[in-house]
Scaffold this active site. Structure first.
Site, PDB file in Angstrom:
ATOM      1  N   THR A   1      11.981 -15.409  55.339  1.00 54.92           N
ATOM      2  CA  THR A   1      13.020 -15.986  54.524  1.00 54.92           C
ATOM      3  C   THR A   1      12.351 -16.876  53.504  1.00 54.92           C
ATOM      4  O   THR A   1      12.763 -17.540  52.219  1.00 54.92           O
ATOM      5  CB  THR A   1      14.005 -16.536  55.508  1.00 54.92           C
TER       6      THR A   1
ATOM      7  N   LEU B   1      -0.191 -16.151  64.004  1.00 53.80           N
ATOM      8  CA  LEU B   1      -0.296 -17.781  64.301  1.00 53.80           C
ATOM      9  C   LEU B   1      -0.536 -19.225  63.459  1.00 53.80           C
ATOM     10  O   LEU B   1      -0.669 -20.012  63.339  1.00 53.80           O
ATOM     11  CB  LEU B   1      -0.433 -18.308  65.651  1.00 53.80           C
TER      12      LEU B   1
ATOM     13  N   ASP C   1       4.105 -22.385  56.974  1.00 56.03           N
ATOM     14  CA  ASP C   1       3.094 -22.113  57.540  1.00 56.03           C
ATOM     15  C   ASP C   1       1.927 -23.857  57.044  1.00 56.03           C
ATOM     16  O   ASP C   1       2.224 -24.604  58.044  1.00 56.03           O
ATOM     17  CB  ASP C   1       1.719 -21.193  57.221  1.00 56.03           C
TER      18      ASP C   1
ATOM     19  N   TYR D   1       2.648  -6.916  53.212  1.00 48.33           N
ATOM     20  CA  TYR D   1       3.548  -8.882  51.964  1.00 48.33           C
ATOM     21  C   TYR D   1       3.886  -8.883  51.767  1.00 48.33           C
ATOM     22  O   TYR D   1       5.310  -9.259  50.788  1.00 48.33           O
ATOM     23  CB  TYR D   1       2.564  -9.777  53.103  1.00 48.33           C
TER      24      TYR D   1
HETATM   25  C1  GLA Z   1       3.518 -16.293  56.505  1.00 44.81           C
HETATM   26  C2  GLA Z   1       3.426 -15.958  55.650  1.00 44.81           C
HETATM   27  C3  GLA Z   1       5.047 -17.669  55.794  1.00 44.81           C
HETATM   28  C4  GLA Z   1       5.320 -16.623  55.746  1.00 44.81           C
HETATM   29  C5  GLA Z   1       5.856 -15.112  57.493  1.00 44.81           C
HETATM   30  C6  GLA Z   1       7.352 -14.731  57.525  1.00 44.81           C
HETATM   31  O1  GLA Z   1       3.479 -16.513  58.310  1.00 44.81           O
HETATM   32  O2  GLA Z   1       2.286 -17.866  55.157  1.00 44.81           O
HETATM   33  O3  GLA Z   1       5.147 -17.991  54.294  1.00 44.81           O
HETATM   34  O4  GLA Z   1       6.523 -15.709  55.360  1.00 44.81           O
HETATM   35  O5  GLA Z   1       4.415 -14.738  56.824  1.00 44.81           O
HETATM   36  O6  GLA Z   1       8.333 -15.268  57.403  1.00 44.81           O
END
Ligand code: GLA
Length: 380
Positions: free
Chosen positions: A32, A121, A168, A217
């Protein structure tokens, strides 16, 4: 971490300052962030550590304790392109900081990461943020955590090439001990949510990482953008999927290709789940929170298609264990970890059953971490 400082002394012959930045787990709100939506991560007690000291020239000498490897860059030489190497994160951050007006000093650095790599993580955000923090501090700048998060995200997106959202890097900079963070990825406004003692966050690592992760992704991002473009014909004010309701998707999304419709459905429903789950957490309503986690997993598996057999198995095993409120994959997907909300008194049994059954069914020994939320990046 005396050991790291000692190793630094042995390597470079001077003392150093020490910095660290944490990895993260996301409780709910997956895929999201790059749709201007809501997420609920917590920083976890696995850190990337950086020992750093300034140099008289503009060279970056970077030594990895994990890979026992040393690489040098010159900040005055035209940027080297990314080369799918751990130094991409460090160098990418340095180049991005310079690009945004921070004149850095050369530095000797020693890096040791303890966030499991490729486990979803955020070991990459941890190394970006820890080195960004160290480089700015070494050059005498005061650090605004939100700006640091934004620049580290830009480094990953523009330099490393994963078009990630802000989650993140944000949580690695702004995490708070004992709290999850409800973050609005558009305004970057956030609210701290105290985490309860009676329900624990348990992370289970599938120990697999499927290689399609980064290509898929970026493809999801493109699919979301295609959804937005279509919906804007009817709803011109829409900037991102964050601005669309489920009712509007139903009404105006009829002509969307089926796959794009499902991608949009995941994102829009996930945003709703995050907001409802934050209220549930406020009221210590773990049952509702857990149900939303379960729904989130199904949506990621069926609509967004970023789960995998190993993640689904861990979630299914968890659902059969007493005291588990909810379970879902966490992070980008295609391997990595699940996050489970487990009644404190059932955690021990949970660990045993999951480890045994997962190993029996897959041959992999899962790593299981019972985590508490940590503070974001700092000079130690
Ligand atoms: C990875 C990306 C984040 C986010 C997640 C999925 O961790 O770095 O920005 O998009 O995937 O929620």
């Amino acid at each position: 971490m005396q050991q790291l400082l000692q190793t630094f002394q042995d390597l470079y012959g001077t003392s150093a300052r020490l910095y660290h930045a944490p990895g993260r787990v996301n409780l709910i709100g997956e895929h999201t962030d790059y749709n201007d939506g809501f997420v609920m991560p917590a920083a976890i007690g696995f850190f990337t550590w950086v020992a750093a000291a300034p140099r008289a020239d503009r060279r970056l000498v970077i030594h990895s304790a994990n890979f026992e490897e040393q690489v040098e860059f010159d900040l005055d030489v035209i940027a080297t392109p990314a080369r799918q190497h751990w130094t991409d994160y460090v160098y990418g951050v340095a180049v991005t900081l310079e690009h945004h007006g921070y004149r850095l000093r050369g530095a000797n650095m020693l890096i040791r990461g303890e966030v499991p790599i490729g486990a979803g993580l955020s070991s990459s955000a941890a190394i970006e943020v820890a080195t960004g923090y160290a480089l700015l501090d070494t050059a005498g700048y005061t650090i605004d955590p939100i700006e640091l998060a934004t620049l580290c995200q830009r480094a990953e997106s523009d330099y490393v090439g994963l078009r990630c959202g802000i989650m993140d890097q944000f949580i690695s900079c702004c995490g708070r001990r004992g709290h999850a963070v409800l973050l609005d990825c558009r305004s970057l406004g956030y609210r701290l949510l105290p985490l309860p003692e009676e329900a624990r966050l348990v992370i289970c690592n599938t120990m697999v990482k499927h290689s399609l992760a980064s290509g898929e992704y970026n493809q999801r991002r493109t699919e979301c953008e295609a959804g937005v473009q279509h919906l804007r014909q009817f709803l011109p004010e829409v900037q991102a999927l964050r601005d669309v309701s489920l009712a509007e998707l139903k009404r105006y999304g009829r002509d969307l290709p089926e796959v794009i419709y499902r991608r949009c459905h995941h994102v829009i429903s996930e945003n709703e789940r995050v907001l409802v789950s934050a209220n549930a957490l406020d009221q210590d309503d773990f049952i509702t929170f857990g149900q939303l986690m379960n729904e989130s997993h199904r949506s990621l598996r069926d609509d967004y298609e970023v789960s995998c057999a190993e993640l689904d198995l861990l979630v299914q095993l968890a659902s059969e264990i007493e005291g588990v409120y909810g379970a879902r994959m966490t992070g980008g997907g295609f391997g990595g970890c699940t996050i489970n909300l487990v009644k404190a008194e059932n955690v021990r049994a949970f660990e045993q059953v999951v480890a045994q059954e997962y190993q029996r069914r897959t041959g992999y020994t899962p790593e299981i971490y019972v985590c508490s939320a940590a503070d974001g990046a700092e000079r130690v």
